[in-house]
Write a protein that holds these residues in place. Structure first.
Motif, mmCIF file in Angstrom:
data_model
loop_
_atom_site.group_PDB
_atom_site.id
_atom_site.type_symbol
_atom_site.label_atom_id
_atom_site.label_comp_id
_atom_site.label_asym_id
_atom_site.label_seq_id
_atom_site.Cartn_x
_atom_site.Cartn_y
_atom_site.Cartn_z
ATOM 1 N N GLU A 130 -29.997 -8.754 -29.732
ATOM 2 C CA GLU A 130 -29.233 -9.593 -30.655
ATOM 3 C C GLU A 130 -29.954 -10.910 -30.877
ATOM 4 O O GLU A 130 -30.626 -11.427 -29.974
ATOM 5 N N LYS A 131 -29.798 -11.456 -32.075
ATOM 6 C CA LYS A 131 -30.573 -12.632 -32.436
ATOM 7 C C LYS A 131 -30.348 -13.815 -31.489
ATOM 8 O O LYS A 131 -31.281 -14.565 -31.200
ATOM 9 N N GLU A 132 -29.105 -13.956 -30.996
ATOM 10 C CA GLU A 132 -28.867 -15.112 -30.127
ATOM 11 C C GLU A 132 -29.573 -14.965 -28.769
ATOM 12 O O GLU A 132 -29.758 -15.953 -28.064
ATOM 13 N N ASP A 133 -29.972 -13.755 -28.436
ATOM 14 C CA ASP A 133 -30.652 -13.552 -27.152
ATOM 15 C C ASP A 133 -32.174 -13.606 -27.268
ATOM 16 O O ASP A 133 -32.874 -13.426 -26.279
ATOM 17 N N TRP A 134 -32.677 -13.803 -28.476
ATOM 18 C CA TRP A 134 -34.119 -13.731 -28.693
ATOM 19 C C TRP A 134 -34.906 -14.659 -27.770
ATOM 20 O O TRP A 134 -35.865 -14.241 -27.142
ATOM 21 N N ASP A 135 -34.488 -15.915 -27.722
ATOM 22 C CA ASP A 135 -35.265 -16.872 -26.928
ATOM 23 C C ASP A 135 -35.302 -16.478 -25.460
ATOM 24 O O ASP A 135 -36.338 -16.551 -24.800
ATOM 25 N N LYS A 136 -34.130 -16.060 -24.986
ATOM 26 C CA LYS A 136 -34.032 -15.656 -23.588
ATOM 27 C C LYS A 136 -34.942 -14.454 -23.321
ATOM 28 O O LYS A 136 -35.659 -14.387 -22.322
ATOM 29 N N GLU A 137 -34.908 -13.520 -24.255
ATOM 30 C CA GLU A 137 -35.659 -12.280 -24.088
ATOM 31 C C GLU A 137 -37.175 -12.540 -24.175
ATOM 32 O O GLU A 137 -37.950 -11.947 -23.424
ATOM 33 N N VAL A 138 -37.559 -13.423 -25.093
ATOM 34 C CA VAL A 138 -38.982 -13.767 -25.209
ATOM 35 C C VAL A 138 -39.470 -14.366 -23.894
ATOM 36 O O VAL A 138 -40.526 -13.985 -23.374
ATOM 37 N N ALA A 139 -38.684 -15.282 -23.343
ATOM 38 C CA ALA A 139 -39.073 -15.914 -22.082
ATOM 39 C C ALA A 139 -39.184 -14.870 -20.976
ATOM 40 O O ALA A 139 -40.117 -14.890 -20.166
ATOM 41 N N LYS A 140 -38.251 -13.929 -20.980
ATOM 42 C CA LYS A 140 -38.250 -12.896 -19.946
ATOM 43 C C LYS A 140 -39.511 -12.029 -20.055
ATOM 44 O O LYS A 140 -40.188 -11.748 -19.061
ATOM 45 N N LEU A 141 -39.824 -11.637 -21.308
ATOM 46 C CA LEU A 141 -41.011 -10.806 -21.520
ATOM 47 C C LEU A 141 -42.281 -11.535 -21.120
ATOM 48 O O LEU A 141 -43.184 -10.959 -20.521
ATOM 49 N N MET A 142 -42.338 -12.829 -21.475
ATOM 50 C CA MET A 142 -43.555 -13.581 -21.166
ATOM 51 C C MET A 142 -43.738 -13.709 -19.662
ATOM 52 O O MET A 142 -44.851 -13.596 -19.147
ATOM 53 N N ARG A 143 -42.620 -13.941 -18.956
ATOM 54 C CA ARG A 143 -42.718 -13.993 -17.491
ATOM 55 C C ARG A 143 -43.169 -12.645 -16.938
ATOM 56 O O ARG A 143 -43.990 -12.569 -16.031
ATOM 57 N N LEU A 144 -42.641 -11.588 -17.531
ATOM 58 C CA LEU A 144 -42.947 -10.235 -17.071
ATOM 59 C C LEU A 144 -44.447 -9.938 -17.124
ATOM 60 O O LEU A 144 -44.994 -9.274 -16.249
ATOM 61 N N GLY A 162 -57.868 -12.627 -21.938
ATOM 62 C CA GLY A 162 -56.967 -11.894 -21.051
ATOM 63 C C GLY A 162 -55.510 -12.214 -21.362
ATOM 64 O O GLY A 162 -54.652 -11.332 -21.363
ATOM 65 N N GLN A 163 -55.245 -13.496 -21.637
ATOM 66 C CA GLN A 163 -53.869 -13.890 -21.958
ATOM 67 C C GLN A 163 -53.422 -13.271 -23.270
ATOM 68 O O GLN A 163 -52.272 -12.876 -23.427
ATOM 69 N N ARG A 164 -54.354 -13.179 -24.225
ATOM 70 C CA ARG A 164 -54.006 -12.571 -25.504
ATOM 71 C C ARG A 164 -53.652 -11.104 -25.310
ATOM 72 O O ARG A 164 -52.743 -10.588 -25.947
ATOM 73 N N GLN A 165 -54.381 -10.444 -24.398
ATOM 74 C CA GLN A 165 -54.044 -9.046 -24.135
ATOM 75 C C GLN A 165 -52.648 -8.973 -23.499
ATOM 76 O O GLN A 165 -51.896 -8.044 -23.756
ATOM 77 N N ARG A 166 -52.299 -9.990 -22.718
ATOM 78 C CA ARG A 166 -50.944 -10.029 -22.154
ATOM 79 C C ARG A 166 -49.897 -10.168 -23.259
ATOM 80 O O ARG A 166 -48.814 -9.590 -23.179
ATOM 81 N N ILE A 167 -50.232 -10.958 -24.285
ATOM 82 C CA ILE A 167 -49.292 -11.088 -25.410
ATOM 83 C C ILE A 167 -49.094 -9.729 -26.065
ATOM 84 O O ILE A 167 -47.974 -9.327 -26.373
ATOM 85 N N CYS A 168 -50.189 -9.016 -26.261
ATOM 86 C CA CYS A 168 -50.088 -7.680 -26.864
ATOM 87 C C CYS A 168 -49.209 -6.774 -26.023
ATOM 88 O O CYS A 168 -48.420 -5.987 -26.552
ATOM 89 N N ILE A 169 -49.351 -6.876 -24.716
ATOM 90 C CA ILE A 169 -48.548 -6.023 -23.833
ATOM 91 C C ILE A 169 -47.076 -6.445 -23.920
ATOM 92 O O ILE A 169 -46.183 -5.600 -24.013
ATOM 93 N N ALA A 170 -46.824 -7.752 -23.929
ATOM 94 C CA ALA A 170 -45.443 -8.238 -24.042
ATOM 95 C C ALA A 170 -44.812 -7.723 -25.323
ATOM 96 O O ALA A 170 -43.663 -7.283 -25.353
ATOM 97 N N ARG A 171 -45.593 -7.760 -26.407
ATOM 98 C CA ARG A 171 -45.065 -7.313 -27.678
ATOM 99 C C ARG A 171 -44.791 -5.809 -27.658
ATOM 100 O O ARG A 171 -43.801 -5.337 -28.210
ATOM 101 N N ALA A 172 -45.676 -5.072 -26.987
ATOM 102 C CA ALA A 172 -45.455 -3.626 -26.888
ATOM 103 C C ALA A 172 -44.193 -3.328 -26.079
ATOM 104 O O ALA A 172 -43.468 -2.380 -26.364
#
Lengths: 341, 344
Positions: A130-144, A162-172
């Motif tokens: 849900e849109k209101e959870d986006w920020d929370k979820e982004v932070a969670k993924l980035m930590r992950l 290496g960090q960019r590859q982490r972004i790709c993984i987070a997005r996946a």
């Protein structure tokens, strides 16, 4: 491996590209980049697909994702045949299969911030977060994936490779997929960074129960991450089996040569390693050799290899199969003679 | 850069003089508003007939070193900011480009990672290999062709007569790299620099090319500087190795000694980062963090932000590259501990 049903099953897959020539660019023949390839991936399992350039390993991935059209054969994902789905149905299913490419620079839009790169997936696939959870979820993924959530408003160029590859993984991961296809995902990274990403992929697999199709030319990386490995050569699958079987008792001469060619960081520990250096180059996939496609570089080739194409034949009860007329079985592997350079 | 006091006494028998010797070489890259110190006061030497590997990750300064030896640092921007490059006793840093040109080919030669971008796409392969022969040896057309075909046979390009007239795009990656090797060897150089010669190639082809380079080196008694990020390639092909990190040589010695008894935390970290059969499926002991930004290098030891053993000493003082065993040097304040007990 007694899991009831595979997550992904590829059966006799053929992907071909037309060769056009002449004044009107008519299709005169075709290249079979993938020629009758079959394999299964079970939930939570990592399978490695290995081979040199031009062997068709990336085409397999692209066909699974629907980026190339299969000429024949079928791809079952959770029982549904992806080759028969309409575009709309495919789009709904696509979120379960995500892809991480080799070059993060090419897959991240340089004008989008990390937050936008990740939330875009939810914009395209509504109903997951849900849109209101986006920020929370982004932070969670980035930590992950081991990124600092405070850098969510940064652009890709502000990160290292290496960090960019982490972004790709987070997005996946954002769409909570069941299968991630990694196409040479760590090949462009320096060894110390590569090790970090491999650890991350391993943690994610354990914690999220992900399945991987891990495509790489680097056998040591594949061995580290995957419990089952398939080897491809010129569009054909030539050997498949458990990690231990492939590495300890390879049955196909090509697999053996490939293993022997991995540069060893401690060569003095086994000075008697029988070195196999293959002659020549990989033939053009447009004009593959008759019979066994490896025969032009094989030191064991006989007349029959020219005439008859070997089929994948089981070598042991654990599903270790190889396609060779003269497989190197356990008892004979000690006897085989080393070819001269 | 006067922070390091690297000593440069040769540790190999004095009867042979080094072919090439770098003394406190520093290289900087200048851009509009910053200076990146790519190489910081490094010293090394290569003898005739030996292979020295420079091992390091991207940005460690290994390629900059190679380019500096060849006089090929990008201009403007790339500057040798200190030190000497001595080839057979002559300091090349002071030479003009025209003077240096006479060294190319028969004294110094280089092969790069990507053969396709190093070859001219509109000239035949035979013409390009023969270029050096025509320019420097004044050979006739016929003689040149004969010699080129000899060279192509030497690097094991099959069917050389036909291939002579072909263009680079008609060659596979491995064959292109063979062309580059033939081109580099046309005038029998005394020193060959191979900058990641097999990184763009498939493993089975890599094995072919490394075997070829090794054979040619033995036959011609060349000095070879092998630049690579691949520990396996280095271990299998080099005699001695210099490990570089952020523009510094952090460890050097003969390959087997350094790889089996590493005395620098970075070398150990690199060894632990490569997946090996011993720890299949387990976690890799990777090096935490990222390589530093060379425009703002960390204080003290460049590796300290990523090192598990770092103390205040490491943050304040840069360690010198010091001998810890005959021929084995490490630039770490705790080299002895690392050598004897590994890293914590």
């Amino acid at each position: 491996m007694e899991s009831p049903s595979p997550l992904l099953e590829v059966r006799e897959l053929v992907t071909a590209f037309p060769i056009k020539s002449g004044l009107f660019r008519r299709t005169t023949s075709e290249v079979q980049a993938v020629s009758k390839v079959s394999f299964k991936i079970y939930p939570g399992e990592a399978m490695g697909l290995v081979g040199e350039s031009g062997c068709g390993k990336s085409t397999v991935a692209r066909t699974i994702l629907g980026l190339e059209k299969a000429k024949s054969g079928s791809i079952f994902f959770e029982g549904k045949d992806l080759t028969k789905l309409s575009n709309k149905e495919m789009r709904a299913l696509r979120k379960d299969i995500q892809l991480v490419f080799q070059d993060p620079d090419a897959s991240l839009n340089p004008r989008m911030r990390v937050r936008e790169l990740i939330t875009e997936t939810w914009l395209v696939n509504p109903g997951i977060v849900e849109k209101e959870d986006w920020d929370k979820e982004v932070a969670k993924l980035m930590r992950l994936v081991g990124l600092n959530p405070n850098s969510a408003h940064h652009y890709p160029h502000q990160f290292s490779g290496g960090q960019r590859q982490r972004i790709c993984i987070a997005r996946a991961l954002a769409l909570r997929p069941k299968l991630i296809i990694c196409d040479e995902a760590v090949s462009a990274l320096d060894v110390s960074v590569q090790a970090q990403i491999l650890n991350l992929l391993q943690d994610l697999q354990q914690n999220l129960g992900l399945a991987y199709l891990f495509i790489s030319h680097d056998l040591s990386v594949v061995r580290h991450l995957c419990n089952r490995i398939s080897v491809m050569y010129l569009g054909k699958m030539i050997e498949t089996g458990d990690r231990e079987d492939i590495f300890e008792t390879p049955a196909h001469p090509y697999t053996k040569a490939l293993l022997s060619a991995i540069p060893n960081p401690k060569p003095w520990l086994n000075p008697n390693k029988d070195e196999i250096i293959l002659e020549g180059d990989i033939p053009s996939p447009a004009r593959p050799p008759s019979g066994c496609r490896f025969r032009t570089r094989c030191w064991k080739a006989h007349e029959i290899c020219k005439i008859e194409e070997p089929i994948l034949t089981p070598r042991n009860p654990n599903g270790h199969c190889s396609a060779c007329h003269f497989p190197m079985l356990q008892e004979s592997s000690a006897l085989h003679t080393v070819p001269g350079p | 850069m006067k922070t390091t006091a690297t000593t440069t006494q040769p540790d190999t028998p004095a009867e042979s003089k080094p072919l090439v010797e770098l003394r406190n070489l520093s290289i900087e890259f200048h851009s509009r508003n910053k200076i990146a110190k790519a190489v910081n006061s490094i010293s090394l030497e290569v003898y005739q007939g030996e292979t020295l590997a420079i091992l390091g990750e991207s940005g460690s300064g290994k390629s900059a070193t190679a380019l500096a030896i060849m006089g090929l640092l990008p201009k403007p921007g790339g500057v040798i900011s200190g030190g000497e490059i001595c080839f057979e006793g002559k300091n090349l840093v002071k030479w003009t480009e025209a003077e240096r040109r006479n060294l190319y080919g028969d004294s110094l030669s280089i092969i790069f990672q990507d053969p396709l971008s190093a070859l001219n796409p509109v000239l035949t392969v035979g013409y390009q290999i023969g270029e050096a022969l025509r320019k420097r040896k004044n050979l006739s057309k016929k003689e040149t062709k004969k010699r080129v075909i000899e060279l192509m046979n030497l690097v094991r390009i099959p069917d050389a007569e036909t291939r002579y007239k072909q263009y680079p795009y008609q060659f596979s990656g491995g064959m292109q790299q063979r062309v580059m090797i033939a081109l580099a060897l046309a005038l029998n150089p005394k020193l060959l620099i191979a900058d990641e010669p097999t990184t763009a190639l498939d493993v089975t082809v890599q094995a072919q090319i490394m075997r070829l380079l090794k054979d040619l080196q033995t036959n011609n008694h060349m000095g070879l500087i092998l630049i690579s990020h691949d520990l396996g390639v280095v271990a299998e092909n080099a005699d001695r190795v210099a490990v570089m990190y952020a523009g510094h040589i952090v460890e050097t010695g003969d390959v087997q000694t350094v790889f089996q008894n590493p005395a620098h935390p970075y070398t150990i970290g690199l060894m632990n980062s490569i997946p090996s059969d011993a720890q299949t499926g387990g976690r890799l002991k990777s090096i935490e963090g990222l390589p530093p930004n060379l425009a703002e290098p960390p204080s003290g030891c460049a590796f300290h932000p990523r090192c598990s053993m770092a103390t205040n000493l490491c943050r304040e003082r840069q360690p010198a590259l010091e001998e810890i065993a005959p021929g084995h040097k490490s630039a770490c304040h705790f080299a002895k501990d690392v050598l004897n007990h590994g890293i914590s």
